[in-house]
Design an enzyme around this catalytic site. Sequence first.
Site, PDB file in Angstrom:
ATOM      1  N   CYS A   1      -2.986  83.568 -15.542  1.00 11.27           N
ATOM      2  CA  CYS A   1      -3.670  82.117 -15.466  1.00 11.27           C
ATOM      3  C   CYS A   1      -3.369  81.388 -16.481  1.00 11.27           C
ATOM      4  O   CYS A   1      -3.516  80.198 -16.345  1.00 11.27           O
ATOM      5  CB  CYS A   1      -4.935  82.437 -14.725  1.00 11.27           C
ATOM      6  SG  CYS A   1      -5.097  83.193 -13.235  1.00 11.27           S
TER       7      CYS A   1
ATOM      8  N   HIS B   1      -8.306  75.260 -15.384  1.00 11.30           N
ATOM      9  CA  HIS B   1      -7.775  76.322 -14.227  1.00 11.30           C
ATOM     10  C   HIS B   1      -8.488  76.467 -12.835  1.00 11.30           C
ATOM     11  O   HIS B   1      -9.715  76.321 -13.118  1.00 11.30           O
ATOM     12  CB  HIS B   1      -7.567  77.658 -14.997  1.00 11.30           C
ATOM     13  CG  HIS B   1      -7.331  78.792 -14.168  1.00 11.30           C
ATOM     14  ND1 HIS B   1      -6.019  78.538 -13.398  1.00 11.30           N
ATOM     15  CD2 HIS B   1      -7.846  80.115 -13.823  1.00 11.30           C
ATOM     16  CE1 HIS B   1      -6.055  79.839 -12.440  1.00 11.30           C
ATOM     17  NE2 HIS B   1      -7.008  80.631 -12.887  1.00 11.30           N
TER      18      HIS B   1
ATOM     19  N   ASN C   1      -6.640  79.529  -5.912  1.00 10.07           N
ATOM     20  CA  ASN C   1      -5.937  79.779  -7.207  1.00 10.07           C
ATOM     21  C   ASN C   1      -4.704  80.246  -7.282  1.00 10.07           C
ATOM     22  O   ASN C   1      -3.980  81.217  -6.652  1.00 10.07           O
ATOM     23  CB  ASN C   1      -6.963  81.014  -7.815  1.00 10.07           C
ATOM     24  CG  ASN C   1      -6.485  81.536  -9.169  1.00 10.07           C
ATOM     25  OD1 ASN C   1      -5.489  80.846  -9.698  1.00 10.07           O
ATOM     26  ND2 ASN C   1      -7.384  82.270  -9.586  1.00 10.07           N
TER      27      ASN C   1
HETATM   28  O1  UT7 Z   1      -7.920  83.128 -12.109  1.00  6.99           O
HETATM   29  C1  UT7 Z   1      -7.957  84.538 -12.802  1.00  6.99           C
HETATM   30  C2  UT7 Z   1      -9.365  84.858 -13.195  1.00  6.99           C
HETATM   31  N1  UT7 Z   1     -10.093  85.098 -11.930  1.00  6.99           N
HETATM   32  C3  UT7 Z   1     -11.281  84.634 -11.825  1.00  6.99           C
HETATM   33  O2  UT7 Z   1     -11.660  83.626 -12.728  1.00  6.99           O
HETATM   34  C4  UT7 Z   1     -12.037  84.910 -10.834  1.00  6.99           C
HETATM   35  C5  UT7 Z   1     -13.494  85.174 -11.270  1.00  6.99           C
HETATM   36  N2  UT7 Z   1     -14.439  85.767 -10.264  1.00  6.99           N
HETATM   37  C6  UT7 Z   1     -14.896  85.053  -9.195  1.00  6.99           C
HETATM   38  O3  UT7 Z   1     -14.277  83.841  -8.834  1.00  6.99           O
HETATM   39  C7  UT7 Z   1     -15.996  85.847  -8.215  1.00  6.99           C
HETATM   40  O4  UT7 Z   1     -16.321  86.769  -8.893  1.00  6.99           O
HETATM   41  C8  UT7 Z   1     -15.461  86.108  -6.624  1.00  6.99           C
HETATM   42  C9  UT7 Z   1     -15.067  84.976  -6.099  1.00  6.99           C
HETATM   43  C10 UT7 Z   1     -14.033  87.103  -6.812  1.00  6.99           C
HETATM   44  C11 UT7 Z   1     -16.502  86.783  -6.105  1.00  6.99           C
HETATM   45  O5  UT7 Z   1     -17.898  86.112  -6.119  1.00  6.99           O
HETATM   46  P1  UT7 Z   1     -19.092  86.646  -6.333  1.00  6.99           P
HETATM   47  O6  UT7 Z   1     -20.232  85.770  -6.434  1.00  6.99           O
HETATM   48  O7  UT7 Z   1     -18.726  87.338  -7.964  1.00  6.99           O
HETATM   49  O8  UT7 Z   1     -19.441  87.857  -5.791  1.00  6.99           O
HETATM   50  P2  UT7 Z   1     -19.641  89.438  -5.772  1.00  6.99           P
HETATM   51  O9  UT7 Z   1     -18.501  90.108  -6.176  1.00  6.99           O
HETATM   52  O10 UT7 Z   1     -20.964  89.305  -6.897  1.00  6.99           O
HETATM   53  O11 UT7 Z   1     -20.201  89.784  -4.398  1.00  6.99           O
HETATM   54  C12 UT7 Z   1     -21.559  89.307  -4.067  1.00  6.99           C
HETATM   55  C13 UT7 Z   1     -21.489  89.768  -2.303  1.00  6.99           C
HETATM   56  C14 UT7 Z   1     -21.249  91.110  -2.221  1.00  6.99           C
HETATM   57  O12 UT7 Z   1     -22.325  91.860  -1.123  1.00  6.99           O
HETATM   58  P3  UT7 Z   1     -23.511  92.710  -1.659  1.00  6.99           P
HETATM   59  O13 UT7 Z   1     -23.118  93.777  -2.564  1.00  6.99           O
HETATM   60  O14 UT7 Z   1     -24.336  91.621  -2.530  1.00  6.99           O
HETATM   61  O15 UT7 Z   1     -23.909  92.967  -0.335  1.00  6.99           O
HETATM   62  C15 UT7 Z   1     -19.786  91.534  -2.063  1.00  6.99           C
HETATM   63  O16 UT7 Z   1     -19.813  92.553  -1.124  1.00  6.99           O
HETATM   64  O17 UT7 Z   1     -20.604  89.143  -1.535  1.00  6.99           O
HETATM   65  C16 UT7 Z   1     -20.009  90.264  -1.011  1.00  6.99           C
HETATM   66  N3  UT7 Z   1     -18.473  89.822  -0.887  1.00  6.99           N
HETATM   67  C17 UT7 Z   1     -18.038  88.946   0.146  1.00  6.99           C
HETATM   68  N4  UT7 Z   1     -18.803  88.416   1.507  1.00  6.99           N
HETATM   69  C18 UT7 Z   1     -17.985  87.745   2.200  1.00  6.99           C
HETATM   70  C19 UT7 Z   1     -17.368  89.940  -1.757  1.00  6.99           C
HETATM   71  N5  UT7 Z   1     -16.433  89.275  -0.982  1.00  6.99           N
HETATM   72  C20 UT7 Z   1     -16.803  88.608   0.010  1.00  6.99           C
HETATM   73  C21 UT7 Z   1     -16.093  87.765   0.946  1.00  6.99           C
HETATM   74  N6  UT7 Z   1     -16.770  87.328   2.056  1.00  6.99           N
HETATM   75  N7  UT7 Z   1     -14.791  87.204   0.799  1.00  6.99           N
END
Ligand code: UT7
Length: 329
Positions: free
Chosen positions: A116, A256, A286
Site C-alpha cells: 500500500c 491511503h 482499498n
Molecule cells: O492497506 C493495507 C493495510 N491494511 C489495513 O490497514 C487494514 C487494517 N485493518 C482493518 O482495517 C480492520 O482490522 C478490519 C476492517 C480488517 C477488521 O475490523 P476490526 O474492527 O479490526 O474487526 P476484528 O477483526 O477485530 O473483528 C471484530 C469482530 C469479530 O467477531 P468477534 O470475535 O468479536 O465475535 C470478527 O469475527 O467482527 C467479526 N468480523 C466480521 N463481522 C461481520 C470480521 N469480519 C467481519 C465481517 N462481517 N466482514
Amino acid sequence: MTKITAAITAVGGYVPETKLTNFDLEKMVDTNDEWIRSRTGISERRILKEPGKGSSDMAVPAIEEILRKKGLDPKEIDCIICATVTPDMIFPATANIIADKIGATNAWGYDMSAACSGFLFALSTGAMYIESGRYKKVIVVGVDKMSAIIDYTDRTTCIIFGDGAGAVLLEPSTDGLGIQDTIMKSDGSGRHYLHIKAGGSLKPATAETVAAREHFAYQEGQAVFKFAVKGMADVSAELLERNNLTGDDIAWLVPHQANLRIIDATANRMGLAKEKVMINIQKYGNTTAATLPLCLWDWEKQLNKGDKIVLAAFGGGFTWGATLLTWAY
Ligand code: UT7
C-alpha cells in the site's frame, strides 16, 4: 545552478465498471452492510472481471488519459515505475508490459513492490530521477488487481479490497513546485501479519498450496490496524514538524484508503479539518497501490497551484511513509 524539483503535472485514473457492493458480499460471506460501513467506511468497490485482463489493462487507460491531457507522444516518456503487488506476471515487470501496450518505446522501467506504500515509494524514487536532471518525463503508476489475490470466502479480507489504477506524470520544475520532502520507513518483521504464503521462492506453487488457499492475501486485521494507525499518524506528524508546518498550512491530506478509522486518526493527529481530507474509500475500497493517485484523480479539479499537500500511506511489509508536495498546476 537552478535547483530542479519534481512536479506532478498531470493525473490519470481508471477503475473497472463492475461494482461489488456490500449487499453483493452479504450473499457471498457471513457479513452485512452495516458492519462493513461502520468498521471500514466502504460501501462498494470495483472489480476487473473480464477474463484475460490484468493490472496492466488498468494502468494503460490511466496513463493514456495523461498522454491525452498533455498532448504527449508516448515516445517522449523516459521512464515508467509501476507500483503493484499484483503484477501481470511474476516477471517480466508490468512496467515493461505497460510500455509496450502504450507504445512508450523509449522508456525503461520496473515494478516496485511496497504494497500500500508502493505509490508513495515509487513517487519519491521517480522524483529523484527528475531532480538529478537526467530524465524529463517519468510516469509513476499505482495499480492493483486485488480481486486476483483475494479469497472471496474470507470475510475478514474480501470486504476491504478493490481494483483500480492511478498515474501521475513527473516533470522538472525550476520554480520549486512539486515534491518537497518525503519520509519512508519499513519494518520487515511486520511481514507475518500481512502476506501471501505461497507462490514465491520460499514456497513455490503446488497442488497442495492451491488447495490450502495459500495464494490469497492473508491479513491479521487487528494487528495491522494498530500498526497502521500509529505508523501513518506518526510519520505525517513528523513530516509536518520537520518542515515547520501545522495542519493550518496544509490544503489537503491524501491518505491511503485502508480504513476510515485509520484516516480519521491521521487527520486528527495532524490537526486537520475533515474537509481537507480526501476520502473515496466508500466507492473504491482499498485498491492498495492505487489509492493515493485515485484520490488525486478524483480531486484534481479542486486542486490549486501552490496548495501544500501531504500524501500518507501504510501497508504490507510493513511499509509506511509520507510526502509533502506543492501542487504545480
Ligand atoms: O492497506 C493495507 C493495510 N491494511 C489495513 O490497514 C487494514 C487494517 N485493518 C482493518 O482495517 C480492520 O482490522 C478490519 C476492517 C480488517 C477488521 O475490523 P476490526 O474492527 O479490526 O474487526 P476484528 O477483526 O477485530 O473483528 C471484530 C469482530 C469479530 O467477531 P468477534 O470475535 O468479536 O465475535 C470478527 O469475527 O467482527 C467479526 N468480523 C466480521 N463481522 C461481520 C470480521 N469480519 C467481519 C465481517 N462481517 N466482514
